[in-house]
Design a protein around this motif. Structure first.
Motif, short mmCIF file in Angstrom:
data_model
loop_
_atom_site.label_atom_id
_atom_site.label_comp_id
_atom_site.label_asym_id
_atom_site.label_seq_id
_atom_site.Cartn_x
_atom_site.Cartn_y
_atom_site.Cartn_z
N SER A 97 0.83 -1.21 0.00
CA SER A 97 0.00 0.00 0.00
C SER A 97 0.86 1.25 0.00
N ILE A 98 0.29 2.31 -0.56
CA ILE A 98 0.85 3.65 -0.47
C ILE A 98 -0.27 4.52 0.08
N PHE A 99 -0.02 5.16 1.24
CA PHE A 99 -1.07 5.88 1.93
C PHE A 99 -1.07 7.36 1.56
N GLN A 100 -2.13 8.04 2.00
CA GLN A 100 -2.36 9.43 1.62
C GLN A 100 -1.33 10.37 2.22
N ASP A 101 -1.07 10.24 3.52
CA ASP A 101 -0.18 11.17 4.20
C ASP A 101 1.23 10.61 4.23
N PRO A 102 2.17 11.19 3.48
CA PRO A 102 3.51 10.62 3.41
C PRO A 102 4.35 10.87 4.66
N TYR A 103 3.82 11.62 5.63
CA TYR A 103 4.58 11.83 6.87
C TYR A 103 4.11 10.89 7.97
N SER A 104 2.80 10.84 8.23
CA SER A 104 2.30 9.99 9.31
C SER A 104 2.47 8.51 9.00
N SER A 105 2.65 8.15 7.71
CA SER A 105 2.84 6.74 7.37
C SER A 105 4.30 6.30 7.50
N ARG A 134 19.73 -3.22 -2.49
CA ARG A 134 18.42 -3.13 -3.15
C ARG A 134 17.75 -1.80 -2.82
N ILE A 135 17.86 -1.36 -1.58
CA ILE A 135 17.23 -0.10 -1.19
C ILE A 135 17.87 1.07 -1.92
N ALA A 136 19.19 1.06 -2.04
CA ALA A 136 19.88 2.12 -2.77
C ALA A 136 19.42 2.16 -4.22
N ASP A 137 19.24 0.98 -4.81
CA ASP A 137 18.76 0.91 -6.20
C ASP A 137 17.34 1.43 -6.32
N LEU A 138 16.48 1.10 -5.34
CA LEU A 138 15.09 1.57 -5.36
C LEU A 138 15.02 3.09 -5.20
N LEU A 139 15.88 3.63 -4.35
CA LEU A 139 15.89 5.09 -4.19
C LEU A 139 16.20 5.79 -5.51
N GLU A 140 17.13 5.23 -6.26
CA GLU A 140 17.44 5.80 -7.57
C GLU A 140 16.23 5.74 -8.50
N LYS A 141 15.50 4.64 -8.42
CA LYS A 141 14.34 4.47 -9.31
C LYS A 141 13.21 5.43 -8.98
N VAL A 142 13.11 5.84 -7.71
CA VAL A 142 12.04 6.77 -7.34
C VAL A 142 12.51 8.21 -7.30
N GLY A 143 13.71 8.47 -7.79
CA GLY A 143 14.18 9.84 -7.92
C GLY A 143 14.92 10.39 -6.73
N LEU A 144 15.40 9.52 -5.82
CA LEU A 144 16.22 9.94 -4.69
C LEU A 144 17.65 9.43 -4.89
N HIS A 145 18.49 9.56 -3.86
CA HIS A 145 19.90 9.22 -4.02
C HIS A 145 20.38 8.33 -2.88
N PRO A 153 12.71 11.19 8.10
CA PRO A 153 11.57 11.75 7.35
C PRO A 153 11.45 13.28 7.43
N HIS A 154 11.76 13.87 8.59
CA HIS A 154 11.58 15.32 8.72
C HIS A 154 12.56 16.11 7.85
N GLU A 155 13.56 15.45 7.31
CA GLU A 155 14.55 16.13 6.47
C GLU A 155 14.14 16.17 5.00
N PHE A 156 12.95 15.64 4.68
CA PHE A 156 12.50 15.58 3.29
C PHE A 156 11.25 16.41 3.08
N GLN A 160 9.17 14.04 -1.55
CA GLN A 160 10.25 13.09 -1.30
C GLN A 160 9.82 12.01 -0.33
N ARG A 161 9.03 12.39 0.68
CA ARG A 161 8.53 11.38 1.63
C ARG A 161 7.64 10.36 0.92
#
Length: 302
Positions: A97-105, A134-145, A153-156, A160-161
């Protein structure tokens, strides 16, 4: 193998409001009341409707976050109703799942590496080094580094969250993702980026989506078929373009008339749904009727 991945039959979810001294319910809210639809492999099924129509409740029932009152949800031919948590565990990996609020999730006490690796640990996927790669590769795929791995989370930003949430959903290699209004909390400038990214990821990983949203224009863009919910019931299902160009149910027409049009020459009269779509909570839901190939409508709610 059937091309239908998710099959929902007569799904109902009722919430009890209070009980009397005998333990009998004093009030029942029929949040979802007899919903039928299916989702094919590789398809995006959009679910739209006003607030309180039951869209998110349907999504939570599919995730088995709610035990539904009646009906059945079948995933890849396997009924999910009545399964214990132990029996559900393999499906938890296949359905994300991907939820509505990217901070509280996101847990604010965990950094990105810990957030995304947590579901991988639960499902016993790889060792620490394999998970990190794998996580580093996924971050690249979603536009992060890669250098975002140890941030919190509070730094994004909000966008980005949400990308982190998407990477977390992808981490366990799911087949089906419930996207519960994943763009409604984001800036308009970011929404299109996230939707386009979801489309790209769908093609790359062979994903199937249930896309729940308020933004009707965005739902049309990403969805193959769309279902319209009102009062806990599904009143119309059709291919995306056909639904927007030739809506059949009065409520669908009213919903589409609420879309903000920037061209003054195209502004149509706003249709108010008052009166013609009043649904009594004690009224039996009627099945959808096919009016053309693939276009289903329920007309008994007048």
């Amino acid at each position: 193998m059937s091309d239908i991945l998710v099959d929902v039959h007569n799904l109902k979810k009722h919430f009890v409001h209070g009980r009397n001294w005998r333990g009998q319910p004093t009030g029942v809210q029929r949040a979802v009341d007899g919903v039928h639809f299916h989702i094919r492999r590789g398809e995006t099924f959009g679910l739209v409707g006003e607030s309180g129509s039951g869209k998110s409740t349907v999504g939570r029932c599919l995730l088995r976050l709610y035990d539904y009152t009646d009906g059945e949800v079948t995933f890849a031919g396997q009924p999910l109703g009545g399964l214990s948590e132990k029996a559900l565990k393999p499906f938890r990996r296949r359905i994300q799942s991907i939820f509505q609020d990217p901070y509280s999730s996101l847990n604010p006490n965990l950094n990105v590496l810990e957030l995304i690796s947590e579901p991988m640990k639960i499902h016993g996927m790889g060792d620490a080094g394999e998970r990190k790669d794998r996580i580093a590769d996924l971050l690249e795929k979603v536009g992060l580094h890669r250098d975002h791995l140890y941030r919190y989370p509070h730094e994004f930003s909000g966008g980005q969250r949400q990308r982190i949430s998407i990477a977390r959903a992808l981490s366990v290699r799911p087949e089906f993702i419930v996207c519960d209004e994943p763009i409604s909390a984001l800036d308009v400038s970011v929404q299109a980026q996230v939707v386009n990214m979801l489309e790209d990821l769908q093609g790359e990983f062979g994903l199937t989506y249930l896309f729940i949203a308020h933004d009707l224009s965005m739902v049309r863009h990403i969805s193959d078929r769309i279902g319209v919910m009102y009062g806990g019931r599904l009143v119309e299902v059709a291919n995306s373009d056909e639904l927007y160009e030739n809506p059949q149910h009065p409520y669908t027409r009213a919903l589409l008339s609420s879309i903000l049009e920037t061209d003054p020459a195209k502004v149509a009269e706003r249709i108010r749904p008052d009166g013609f779509t009043t649904i009594r909570n004690d009224k039996q839901a009627a099945p959808l009727e096919e009016i053309s190939p693939g276009h289903f409508v329920a007309f008994d709610y007048k």
